[in-house]
Every structure is written in structure tokens, then in C-alpha cells.
Scaffold this motif. Structure first.
Motif, PDB file in Angstrom:
ATOM      1  N   ILE A  70      54.184  78.417  30.128  1.00 43.48           N
ATOM      2  CA  ILE A  70      53.830  79.474  29.069  1.00 43.48           C
ATOM      3  C   ILE A  70      55.017  80.453  29.287  1.00 43.48           C
ATOM      4  CG2 ILE A  70      52.073  81.297  28.382  1.00 43.48           C
ATOM      5  CD1 ILE A  70      49.936  79.808  29.725  1.00 43.48           C
ATOM      6  N   ASP A  71      55.721  80.474  28.246  1.00 39.59           N
ATOM      7  CA  ASP A  71      56.697  81.382  28.038  1.00 39.59           C
ATOM      8  C   ASP A  71      56.511  82.616  27.190  1.00 39.59           C
ATOM      9  OD1 ASP A  71      59.206  82.523  27.783  1.00 39.59           O
ATOM     10  OD2 ASP A  71      60.060  81.244  26.302  1.00 39.59           O
ATOM     11  N   SER A  72      55.975  83.671  28.174  1.00 38.89           N
ATOM     12  CA  SER A  72      55.486  84.864  27.262  1.00 38.89           C
ATOM     13  C   SER A  72      56.478  85.809  26.863  1.00 38.89           C
ATOM     14  CB  SER A  72      54.586  85.631  28.256  1.00 38.89           C
ATOM     15  OG  SER A  72      53.308  84.789  28.482  1.00 38.89           O
ATOM     16  N   SER A  73      57.852  85.528  27.210  1.00 41.69           N
ATOM     17  CA  SER A  73      58.997  86.690  26.862  1.00 41.69           C
ATOM     18  C   SER A  73      59.568  85.972  25.892  1.00 41.69           C
ATOM     19  CB  SER A  73      59.794  87.014  28.062  1.00 41.69           C
ATOM     20  OG  SER A  73      60.318  85.885  28.451  1.00 41.69           O
ATOM     21  N   GLY A  74      60.052  84.934  25.590  1.00 43.15           N
ATOM     22  CA  GLY A  74      60.842  84.355  24.545  1.00 43.15           C
ATOM     23  C   GLY A  74      62.221  83.987  25.212  1.00 43.15           C
ATOM     24  N   ARG A  75      62.380  84.353  26.409  1.00 38.97           N
ATOM     25  CA  ARG A  75      63.542  84.371  27.154  1.00 38.97           C
ATOM     26  C   ARG A  75      64.066  82.816  27.504  1.00 38.97           C
ATOM     27  NH1 ARG A  75      63.475  87.498  32.221  1.00 38.97           N
ATOM     28  NH2 ARG A  75      65.486  86.975  32.289  1.00 38.97           N
ATOM     29  N   LEU A  76      62.953  82.054  27.789  1.00 35.23           N
ATOM     30  CA  LEU A  76      63.326  80.760  27.816  1.00 35.23           C
ATOM     31  C   LEU A  76      63.690  79.855  26.471  1.00 35.23           C
ATOM     32  CD1 LEU A  76      62.777  78.795  30.389  1.00 35.23           C
ATOM     33  CD2 LEU A  76      60.831  77.827  29.205  1.00 35.23           C
ATOM     34  N   ALA A  77      62.860  80.078  25.716  1.00 27.39           N
ATOM     35  CA  ALA A  77      63.215  79.672  24.307  1.00 27.39           C
ATOM     36  C   ALA A  77      64.500  79.932  23.820  1.00 27.39           C
ATOM     37  CB  ALA A  77      62.303  79.857  23.140  1.00 27.39           C
ATOM     38  N   ASP A  78      64.906  80.988  23.900  1.00 30.31           N
ATOM     39  CA  ASP A  78      66.197  81.601  23.318  1.00 30.31           C
ATOM     40  C   ASP A  78      67.683  80.919  24.411  1.00 30.31           C
ATOM     41  OD1 ASP A  78      65.394  82.850  21.289  1.00 30.31           O
ATOM     42  OD2 ASP A  78      65.468  84.982  22.167  1.00 30.31           O
ATOM     43  N   GLY A  79      67.139  80.925  25.766  1.00 31.78           N
ATOM     44  CA  GLY A  79      68.140  80.414  26.703  1.00 31.78           C
ATOM     45  C   GLY A  79      68.276  78.951  26.533  1.00 31.78           C
ATOM     46  N   TYR A  80      67.196  78.230  25.850  1.00 32.03           N
ATOM     47  CA  TYR A  80      67.361  76.756  25.862  1.00 32.03           C
ATOM     48  C   TYR A  80      67.832  76.460  24.363  1.00 32.03           C
ATOM     49  CZ  TYR A  80      65.292  75.547  30.418  1.00 32.03           C
ATOM     50  OH  TYR A  80      65.245  75.198  31.802  1.00 32.03           O
TER      51      TYR A  80
ATOM     52  N   LEU B  52      68.907  86.175  28.944  1.00 33.30           N
ATOM     53  CA  LEU B  52      68.109  85.046  28.784  1.00 33.30           C
ATOM     54  C   LEU B  52      67.833  84.049  29.907  1.00 33.30           C
ATOM     55  CD1 LEU B  52      69.731  84.125  25.542  1.00 33.30           C
ATOM     56  CD2 LEU B  52      67.882  85.561  25.652  1.00 33.30           C
ATOM     57  N   ILE B  53      66.866  83.064  29.670  1.00 30.59           N
ATOM     58  CA  ILE B  53      66.698  82.018  31.025  1.00 30.59           C
ATOM     59  C   ILE B  53      67.222  80.750  30.393  1.00 30.59           C
ATOM     60  CG2 ILE B  53      65.039  80.931  32.461  1.00 30.59           C
ATOM     61  CD1 ILE B  53      63.252  83.475  31.787  1.00 30.59           C
ATOM     62  N   GLU B  54      68.547  80.179  31.062  1.00 28.86           N
ATOM     63  CA  GLU B  54      69.014  79.006  30.689  1.00 28.86           C
ATOM     64  C   GLU B  54      68.662  78.050  31.413  1.00 28.86           C
ATOM     65  OE1 GLU B  54      73.376  80.138  30.234  1.00 28.86           O
ATOM     66  OE2 GLU B  54      72.966  81.497  28.473  1.00 28.86           O
ATOM     67  N   PRO B  55      68.990  76.859  31.004  1.00 26.35           N
ATOM     68  CA  PRO B  55      68.828  75.651  31.905  1.00 26.35           C
ATOM     69  C   PRO B  55      69.317  75.595  33.328  1.00 26.35           C
ATOM     70  CG  PRO B  55      68.999  75.013  29.632  1.00 26.35           C
ATOM     71  CD  PRO B  55      69.501  76.463  29.919  1.00 26.35           C
ATOM     72  N   THR B  56      70.507  76.409  33.311  1.00 27.51           N
ATOM     73  CA  THR B  56      71.184  76.403  34.800  1.00 27.51           C
ATOM     74  C   THR B  56      70.546  77.371  35.623  1.00 27.51           C
ATOM     75  OG1 THR B  56      72.742  78.140  33.603  1.00 27.51           O
ATOM     76  CG2 THR B  56      73.338  75.744  33.733  1.00 27.51           C
ATOM     77  N   THR B  57      69.466  78.153  35.027  1.00 25.29           N
ATOM     78  CA  THR B  57      68.758  79.243  35.925  1.00 25.29           C
ATOM     79  C   THR B  57      67.365  78.591  36.584  1.00 25.29           C
ATOM     80  OG1 THR B  57      69.993  80.822  34.838  1.00 25.29           O
ATOM     81  CG2 THR B  57      67.796  81.692  36.076  1.00 25.29           C
ATOM     82  N   SER B  58      67.059  78.818  37.791  1.00 25.51           N
ATOM     83  CA  SER B  58      65.786  78.378  38.201  1.00 25.51           C
ATOM     84  C   SER B  58      64.752  79.491  37.630  1.00 25.51           C
ATOM     85  CB  SER B  58      65.903  78.130  39.563  1.00 25.51           C
ATOM     86  OG  SER B  58      66.540  77.068  39.913  1.00 25.51           O
ATOM     87  N   VAL B  59      63.590  78.830  37.389  1.00 22.19           N
ATOM     88  CA  VAL B  59      62.561  80.003  36.877  1.00 22.19           C
ATOM     89  C   VAL B  59      61.182  79.445  37.184  1.00 22.19           C
ATOM     90  CG1 VAL B  59      62.536  79.225  34.487  1.00 22.19           C
ATOM     91  CG2 VAL B  59      61.732  81.457  35.103  1.00 22.19           C
TER      92      VAL B  59
ATOM     93  N   LEU C 110      61.138  75.344  36.219  1.00 18.88           N
ATOM     94  CA  LEU C 110      62.106  74.978  35.415  1.00 18.88           C
ATOM     95  C   LEU C 110      63.502  75.154  36.005  1.00 18.88           C
ATOM     96  CD1 LEU C 110      60.562  75.314  31.827  1.00 18.88           C
ATOM     97  CD2 LEU C 110      60.859  73.353  33.096  1.00 18.88           C
ATOM     98  N   GLY C 111      64.481  74.527  35.774  1.00 15.93           N
ATOM     99  CA  GLY C 111      66.077  74.775  35.921  1.00 15.93           C
ATOM    100  C   GLY C 111      66.638  73.459  36.529  1.00 15.93           C
TER     101      GLY C 111
END
Length: 546
Positions: A330-340, A235-242, A254-255
Motif C-alpha cells: 500500500i503506497d499511501s504517499s504516491g512517492r513509490l509510484a512517482d519514483g517508479y 521519491l522512492i526509486e527502485p534503487t532505494t529499499s523501502v 521493495l528495492g
């Protein structure tokens, strides 16, 4: 607008409970299933966001309901086709859109063989049984001609729910329903049962599983056009720059950063249940003044992974009278929503400069905030939590002259008293007062982290709200030592997980339950509170709103 019963449970625990009396279903040891490779099987077994499906057999109970066009549709009419049958709330903004997106993708993965697969949905909202609701959902998700979404009078729906073991009820103003998806063979026999999860990033994996289950029942076992891995997706969490694509061109980063950031997660289909376009425009006033007033900048994120098409967001933005001043990623993978940790949509989050969660607001349940209310809650979330000690003169002064029932709680501050029966009696004795019950354990790190927030809240609201603790799955000596180091203005009781489960099906510690003045459970917060503003917001929203 709905939650899902058992959405966090990876597999059905007791099939006899989940499968209704009308389903003569048996668990079978083997299944003619297009099996993944051994490595994929191992990955699937260790992925908590996916249910690989439970093999079942028996006749699928027939039913007749009306679809989004008002036409009578019977399950038996689809003999000769494989049916993927899901139970969905037509007003849902949580797990249902993820499930239906996976169903549509599964049919596409079968190529021409997808013509032999029928997608069916049955309404699972006791308060939205009219045809207009299944039509509105189908339109919003671009599925008008992709499936049959069936609804009907509540007594008839209840018979279908009972036959398939579906629980559907309204709890504290929200719809709870079992997130079950059945795969039915060409002869009308049950083949596989999936319990879908709240995971944006695993929608593609779920589609592959649905497609494989359907392919195993079709002549020639057609190839599933998917090479997706079943391993848990990072997942892409808030502690990760993206860096993500920006609507209209460019990119959005974001990050972690120098300042807090306010983020809105949404999808265009939120328009079905809320005035999305109007509120996106209203947020523009906040965004334009944020810099001048020292407020966190606003970024919106569109969950493209479950949009009906890539054209949906541009179409919505073109419909607005003026371009928005804030970026939409645009979050096409859903990894951001789950990470957040997005659990619903629309969903507002305040993220600290280091990537910590400061505050959240579920718009679908709490409504859109006015600009003044939004700014007020942001200030509350950003304000440092005041320190609290057991002997604090300010705390004693704030709690002075509390009503007798609450003053007695304050006199027992920090004590571990009684058992679960005593806790039940205390709850009954507090009739007429709202109650906040925090479930914790001395070995629980998140409990330790949130205790200062509960300590402060118990002083701030202690003259109007009763606070209680419930120590569970713990040693009494450890619990008392914990309370000696973590001062709060209320007592705790020893209580077993089993006893607490009679109040609510909670997932573990910490869990905080909110009861109104009549003793009715009105809200449950699972997990750690990470900001004073979030806890205070829930207290004011759920037990002090009158």
C-alpha cells in the motif's frame, strides 16, 4: 486511458492560446490570494510537479450540460459560491483521478467553509459523451454526491471546450486533453488557472493550492487546514529499499535484491475501464508458478493516495473468490509510484536486482497480457542484448535481401546525411513501410545508453521496418564522431527541434516515434529505452501488429 496535452509543461506558455475566445481573461500582477510564507513561495517556485496557478480575470463563460444523474446543470446556478472547475476524461486512468482527488481534498481542507465551494467537472473525451460515463467515473471514485460531473452532446461540449481553451482529441487511440482547472469567484468571475501535473506524490500539495485559491475568494478568508510544505517531495526509486504496509496485515519490502521483481501498480477504480478483479486472479497463476519456473516474483502496489477511501482495497479483495498468493503493498504517499515512473494504471514493470528498469507494460493502452505473452516478454527483457558491430557478419546476413528501400538505409548505416527537408522526403519515400524514428544528440547520455538497443532492433527488424535517426540541437562534427562510436544499421538526419515539433510535441531527447505503413504517427516514447524487450515490444505492438 487518456493522456494530457501539456501535462509536462509547468505553466501555460501563452494564456491567449489556453484561454478560449469566450474568456476575456487577463493576467493580473497581484491576487487576493491566501499567500504562503516566503519560504513556501520559494519552494513552490522551484517545484516542477506543481503549478502555483496563473491569476486571471474576466467573466467565466456560462454553459449548461447534464450531470451524472442526468440533470441539467448550469454554471450560473452556482453564483454565490466559489467554483473549482476541471476538465476530465471520464475514462481516464492517468492525471484526471489525481486532479479530482485533489479537488475533493481541497474542499475538506476548508472545513465548514467548504460548503461554500462547488466542485464541477466537464467531460473531455470526444468518444465518451454519454451520461453513463460521468456516472461510472463518479461511482468508481466515490464522488457521486461530492460534485457535478457534466457531459453532453459533442457539439455542445466542443463549444464549452472552445470557450475555455481546452484541446480534446483522440490521437493514436488515446485521448489527449488540456489538464486545466479553473477557480471561479462568487460573482462568476475567473480568478485562477491551474495546469495540473502527472504526480501522485503532490496530490496533497495541489489540494492545498486549490483550497488557498478558494479561501481567498470566500468571506473572511477561512483558514486552510493544511500545513503541507510545497517543497519537491523526495521519491522512492527502485534503487532505494523501502518497507510498505501489506494489505491484510504485515509488510512488503521493495528495492534492490538478489533477483528481478515484477510489479503491478493499480487502483480499485481501474475496474471502471478494465476487468481488474478477474485479472488480479489471473495473475495468481503466474505468481504461484514463478518460483518453480525461475520467473521474477510478483508484487502488486495499490496507490492508496488516490483511492476513494481506505475501505476500497479491502472491499475489492473480499470480492475475490480466493485470496491472492502474491503480496499487495500500500503506497499511501504516491512517492513509490512517482519514483517508479508510473504514468498510467494498471501498469506492469520489471525491475532488475540492482533497481534498474527492464520492461514496462501499460495495461490501459496495451490490454492485459495472457500468461504466455507475459512470460515471453519477461524472458525477452531479461535476455542479454546481443552485441552489434558495423561489420558483423551475422548482421549483414540478417539484413541481406532486404527490400530496396530498406536496403538503401542499410547502405547508409551510421551516416549523418541531409537536413530536416531531406528527412521529410525520406519519410514520404518510405510509404508502405513502418518507420521507427529515433531523435538523439551526441551530448545526450540516455541516447548513448539506448543506442545499442536500437542497433540490435534495426538488425532484428530491419527487413520489415525502416529505422531512421534525427540528430537535433547538435554540432555536425560531434554527431558524426558519436555515430562512428555507436554503430547502427541506419542513417541519421540533422533536424531542428522546431521542425521535429511539427511531427509531435516531444519533450526532449531521446524520443522515439513510430509511424505505420501509411505514414501515420501511432506512438511516441519519450525518454530512454532501458531494455531490449521494451523496445522490441513497442515495435511489435505499434508498427508490426498487422
Amino acid at each position: 486511458m487518456s493522456r494530457t496535452l501539456g501535462a509536462q509543461t509547468r505553466r501555460p506558455v501563452v494564456l491567449g492560446v489556453l484561454l478560449g475566445a469566450g474568456v476575456a481573461a487577463l493576467v493580473v500582477g497581484a491576487l487576493a490570494f491566501t499567500r504562503p510564507s516566503p519560504s513556501q513561495t520559494a519552494a513552490l517556485a522551484s517545484n516542477p510537479t506543481l503549478d502555483p496557478g496563473t491569476p486571471i480575470r474576466g467573466a467565466a463563460p456560462n454553459f449548461t450540460l447534464r450531470d451524472q444523474f442526468g440533470r441539467a446543470v448550469s454554471l450560473s446556478a452556482f453564483r454565490g459560491k466559489v467554483v473549482i472547475l476541471a476538465f476530465n476524461d471520464p475514462q481516464c486512468t492517468t492525471i484526471c483521478p489525481l486532479t479530482t482527488t485533489a479537488m475533493v481534498k481541497a474542499k475538506r481542507l476548508l472545513g465548514p467553509a467548504g460548503a461554500q465551494v462547488e466542485l464541477l467537472g466537464v467531460g473531455a473525451n470526444p468518444a465518451a459523451t454519454e451520461t453513463r460515463w460521468v456516472r461510472a467515473y463518479s461511482q468508481a471514485h466515490g464522488m457521486m454526491h461530492a460534485w457535478h460531473f457534466l457531459n453532453g452532446p459533442l457539439p455542445r461540449l466542443k463549444r464549452v471546450w472552445r470557450a475555455y481553451g481546452i484541446e480534446a482529441q483522440i490521437v493514436a487511440g488515446q485521448v489527449d486533453h488540456t489538464p486545466a482547472v479553473y477557480v471561479i469567484d462568487t460573482q462568476g468571475k475567473l480568478s485562477r488557472l491551474f495546469m495540473t501535473q502527472m504526480s501522485y506524490s503532490s496530490v496533497g500539495q495541489l489540494a492545498s493550492l486549490f483550497a488557498r485559491a478558494a479561501a481567498s475568494l470566500l468571506p473572511g478568508h477561512p483558514l486552510v487546514r493544511s500545513a503541507v510544505s510545497y517543497s519537491q517531495i523526495p521519491l522512492i526509486e527502485p534503487t532505494t529499499s523501502v518497507t510498505l504496509p501489506r494489505a491484510g496485515g504485515g509488510s512488503v519490502r521493495l528495492g534492490p535484491g538478489a533477483k528481478p521483481r515484477l510489479i503491478l501498480f493499480f487502483d480499485t477504480w481501474d475496474s471502471e475501464v478494465t476487468g481488474l478483479a478477474r485479472e488480479l486472479e489471473a495473475l495468481d497463476a503466474y505468481a504461484e508458478s514463478a518460483g518453480r519456473e525461475g520467473l521474477p516474483a510478483l508484487t502488486a502496489v495499490d496507490e492508496a493516495s488516490v483511492e476513494p477511501s481506505p475501505a476500497a482495497l479491502p472491499r475489492l479483495l473480499r470480492s475475490l473468490p480466493h485470496p491472492l498468493s502474491y503480496p499487495i503493498a500500500i503506497d499511501s504517499s504516491g512517492r513509490l509510484a512517482d519514483g517508479y515512473r508510473v504514468q498510467d494504471e494498471p501498469y506492469l514493470e520489471l525491475i532488475s536486482p540492482s533497481g534498474g528498469f527492464l520492461w514496462y507494460h501499460d495495461v490501459s493502452t496495451g490490454g492485459w497480457l495472457t500468461r504466455a505473452a507475459l512470460v515471453s516478454q519477461i524472458h525477452a527483457a531479461l535476455a542479454p542484448a546481443p552485441s552489434f558491430t558495423e561489420t558483423s557478419a551475422d548482421a549483414r546476413q540478417q539484413l541481406a535481401s532486404s527490400p530496396p528501400a530498406l536496403a538503401e538505409l542499410h547502405r547508409q548505416a551510421g551516416q549523418l546525411i541531409g537536413s530536416e527537408s531531406a528527412l521529410a522526403a525520406r519519410l514520404r519515400g518510405l510509404h508502405g513501410y513502418p518507420v521507427v524514428l529515433n531523435v538523439w544528440a551526441s551530448w545526450c547520455g540516455p541516447c548513448r545508453a539506448e543506442f545499442p538497443l536500437l542497433a540490435n532492433a534495426s538488425v532484428t527488424y530491419g527487413r520489415r521496418v525502416a529505422f531512421l535517426g534525427a540528430d537535433t540541437e547538435d554540432q555536425a562534427a560531434n554527431a558524426r564522431s558519436f555515430l562512428a562510436d555507436h554503430h547502427v544499421a541506419y542513417p541519421s538526419y540533422e533536424a531542428s527541434t522546431e521542425a521535429l515539433s511539427s511531427l509531435v510535441a516531444f519533450e526532449g531527447v531521446p524520443t522515439t516515434m513510430f509511424f505505420d505503413r501509411e505514414g501515420k504517427l501511432v506512438h511516441v516514447h519519450s525518454g530512454q529505452y532501458e531494455a531490449q524487450g521494451t523496445l522490441d515490444h513497442d515495435i511489435e505492438s505499434y508498427v508490426l501488429q498487422d
